[in-house]
Design an enzyme around this catalytic site. Structure first.
Site, PDB file in Angstrom:
ATOM      1  N   ASP A  11      -5.647   5.676   6.056  1.00  0.00           N
ATOM      2  CA  ASP A  11      -6.164   4.907   4.746  1.00  0.00           C
ATOM      3  C   ASP A  11      -5.457   5.377   3.579  1.00  0.00           C
ATOM      4  O   ASP A  11      -4.885   6.642   3.459  1.00  0.00           O
ATOM      5  CB  ASP A  11      -7.901   5.411   5.011  1.00  0.00           C
ATOM      6  CG  ASP A  11      -8.227   4.341   3.739  1.00  0.00           C
ATOM      7  OD1 ASP A  11      -8.370   3.268   3.503  1.00  0.00           O
ATOM      8  OD2 ASP A  11      -9.068   5.208   3.003  1.00  0.00           O
ATOM      9  N   ASP A  13      -6.824   4.917  -0.253  1.00  0.00           N
ATOM     10  CA  ASP A  13      -7.888   5.200  -1.307  1.00  0.00           C
ATOM     11  C   ASP A  13      -8.756   6.280  -0.926  1.00  0.00           C
ATOM     12  O   ASP A  13      -9.476   5.712   0.113  1.00  0.00           O
ATOM     13  CB  ASP A  13      -8.252   4.227  -2.047  1.00  0.00           C
ATOM     14  CG  ASP A  13      -7.077   3.183  -2.583  1.00  0.00           C
ATOM     15  OD1 ASP A  13      -6.075   3.737  -2.979  1.00  0.00           O
ATOM     16  OD2 ASP A  13      -7.354   1.958  -2.537  1.00  0.00           O
TER      17      ASP A  13
END
Length: 537
Positions: A11, A13
């Protein structure tokens, strides 16, 4: 040998970089602590790296495509190159199959890297990341931050405090499957030498059907390096043992230190077992156990039977009972635990074997659209209340799904009740018949019990009604698309309870039809006919 993982998907952020909501400014990109060092270690180990990220700000107009590209260019300047970057620009209202927690991004990244999702591990900071990993059949490691919800942490298959520890976990799991050197000897003895193969090896797993199925990858590793494999199992695992590839002979015997309802230890029975073990002609043995079992009582009998080399996990001091005393961390998935024992003995899966569960049952080239509901479980605490399942079956049928309800020999009344007038009671089946039925299904809805692992062995997606009495990371459906339902933080968590210790069975009793229908949509299971009504929760 086949490595455990081909790729690690991150992922963006909150995982790789500090979360700046809807960031379109490359100057605001700030790496998470230790990110570059962790990524470089994974690259050095030969793993390919990817990014899978929801970026609804693009559809909302908070930044442009050029700004998004500039942000990603800055991330690579700071963290090094990535082999793929998959972006979902939609918000939740779009209902797209790529936005996490749907599996689309993970599947797309795996395809771009020339592998499959089941050979990837996803690293993220929130529940959506882990849910997307499970829905694709990938492994998942959560690195929580201050915004991560406690329930999300509880449901994660594995957690790490930071990216450095996440890299440690990945590399450790890889290293545990690296085969140890085999002892030398002449090719005629069967020991590893000029031929590099063993002769007759006794593999041991005396447990239930599900335990036997998750041991399958370890047994296949032995079979790849031995002339002959004899499997010692108990009566509860015999039917599953007959379905495992690589087994040449089965010896069935009840072991009183393993059996959940043991009789007294009978000296005559132990002498007979010792002689039966001697008669196999095994030159060595690999003993597979679960984390709460001991291999040492059997190791003593194996020594008395003349078995020359014995490998097993043992936290207790084994004295001269073991030649290879193996140790593993507690959080290892059971199929990998089994493979690690085989690796400690010097056995590895051949190239092309991805380490998933497997049975000798033909899988049809295209699946039917029926859904299997299996209401029973080997342990009462892991069973979803029958009245819940009856409502779920009725709702699935009303929504256009064909539902088959299965049950073991002692579960005929349960299966009939859960099927009601909406589903179809599939009737009694053998283990092989159940495997064939599941292999043709679009999905299986089941608790933490043998048919969940049978589904994983034939590649059928699982809606896992998982009571947290044991860890999901160890016992959840392995390397198959799955959705976990149930309260992962319930008071029964990690108790290993046989009967639910909490009134009302809250970990599973809250699961309703709407939860299951949403789960089916997440993994792409559609009904036979459209439905436009409302479904009760």
């Amino acid at each position: 040998m086949t490595a455990l993982f081909d790729a690690v998907l991150f992922d963006r952020d909150g995982t790789l970089v500090v979360d700046v909501p809807y960031n379109g400014d490359p100057d605001r990109v700030q790496p998470m602590p230790g990110a570059r060092e962790a990524l470089d270690r994974l690259r050095a180990a030969g793993l390919r790296l990817g990014v899978v990220t929801n970026q609804s700000g693009l559809a909302r107009g908070y930044f442009t495509g050029d700004q998004l590209t500039a942000v990603h260019r800055r991330i690579e300047e700071l963290l090094g190159p990535f082999d793929t970057c998959q972006v979902c620009p939609h918000d939740d209202s779009a209902g797209c199959p790529c936005r996490k927690p749907a599996p689309g991004l993970v599947d797309a990244a795996a395809a771009a890297l020339g592998t499959t999702a089941r050979r990837c591990v996803v690293v993220g900071d929130i529940g959506r990341d882990m849910e997307a990993a499970l829905a694709a059949g990938a492994a998942g490691i959560m690195v929580p931050t201050e915004i991560t919800m406690p329930a999300e942490v509880a449901a994660a298959p594995e957690t790490a405090v930071d990216l450095a520890e996440a890299a440690d976990l990945i590399l450790r799991r890889q290293a545990l499957l690296t085969p140890a050197p085999r002892p030398g000897g002449s090719g005629t003895t069967g020991r590893a030498g000029t031929t590099g193969r063993a002769g007759t090896v006794l593999a041991v797993r005396s447990d239930s059907a599900g335990d036997m199925l998750v041991t399958g990858p370890g047994i296949r590793a032995i079979a790849a390096g031995a002339d002959r494999v004899v499997l010692l199992c108990g009566p509860r695992g015999r039917a599953a043992a007959e379905l495992l590839p690589g087994v040449d002979e089965i010896v069935e015997w009840r072991l009183p230190w393993i059996d959940p309802e043991p009789g007294p230890v009978d000296p005559d029975d132990m002498r007979a077992l010792t002689e039966r073990l001697r008669a196999t002609g095994a030159e060595e043995a690999v003993v597979f156990t679960s984390f709460h079992q001991s291999a040492l009582p059997l190791a003593l009998l194996l020594r008395m039977a003349g078995v020359g080399r014995i490998t097993a996990i043992s936290d207790d001091y084994p004295g001269s009972l073991l030649d290879v005393r193996h140790r593993v961390p507690d959080d290892l998935p059971e199929p990998e635990r089994a493979r690690s024992v085989a690796a400690a003995a010097g056995f590895a899966l051949p190239d092309g074997d991805d380490g998933g569960l497997r049975v000798s049952v033909a899988v049809p080239p295209t699946r039917s659209r029926y859904v299997v509901v299996h209401p029973g479980a080997s342990v009462e605490a892991r069973s979803c209340p029958p009245e819940n399942l009856r409502r779920i079956v009725a709702a699935l049928a009303a929504a256009g799904h064909e539902v088959l309800v299965t049950g073991g020999p002692g579960e005929r009344r349960l299966a009939s009740y859960v099927a009601g007038t909406s589903g179809t009671d599939a009737g009694p089946t053998s283990m092989a018949g159940l495997a064939e039925l599941i292999a043709g299904a679009a999905c299986v809805i089941v608790g933490n019990t043998g048919p969940a692992h049978l589904a994983a062995a034939v590649g059928t997606p699982v809606i896992s009604l998982f009571a947290p009495t044991v860890p999901y990371g160890r016992w959840g459906p392995y390397r198959v698309p799955a959705v976990r339902l149930g309260d992962a933080a319930a008071a029964c968590r990690d108790t290993r309870a046989i009967r639910c210790p909490v009134p009302g069975h809250p970990c599973l009793s809250q699961i309703g039809p709407r939860d299951v229908l949403h789960a089916l949509r997440r993994i792409g299971v559609t009904p036979h006919k459209p439905y436009f009504g409302e479904v009760a929760a």
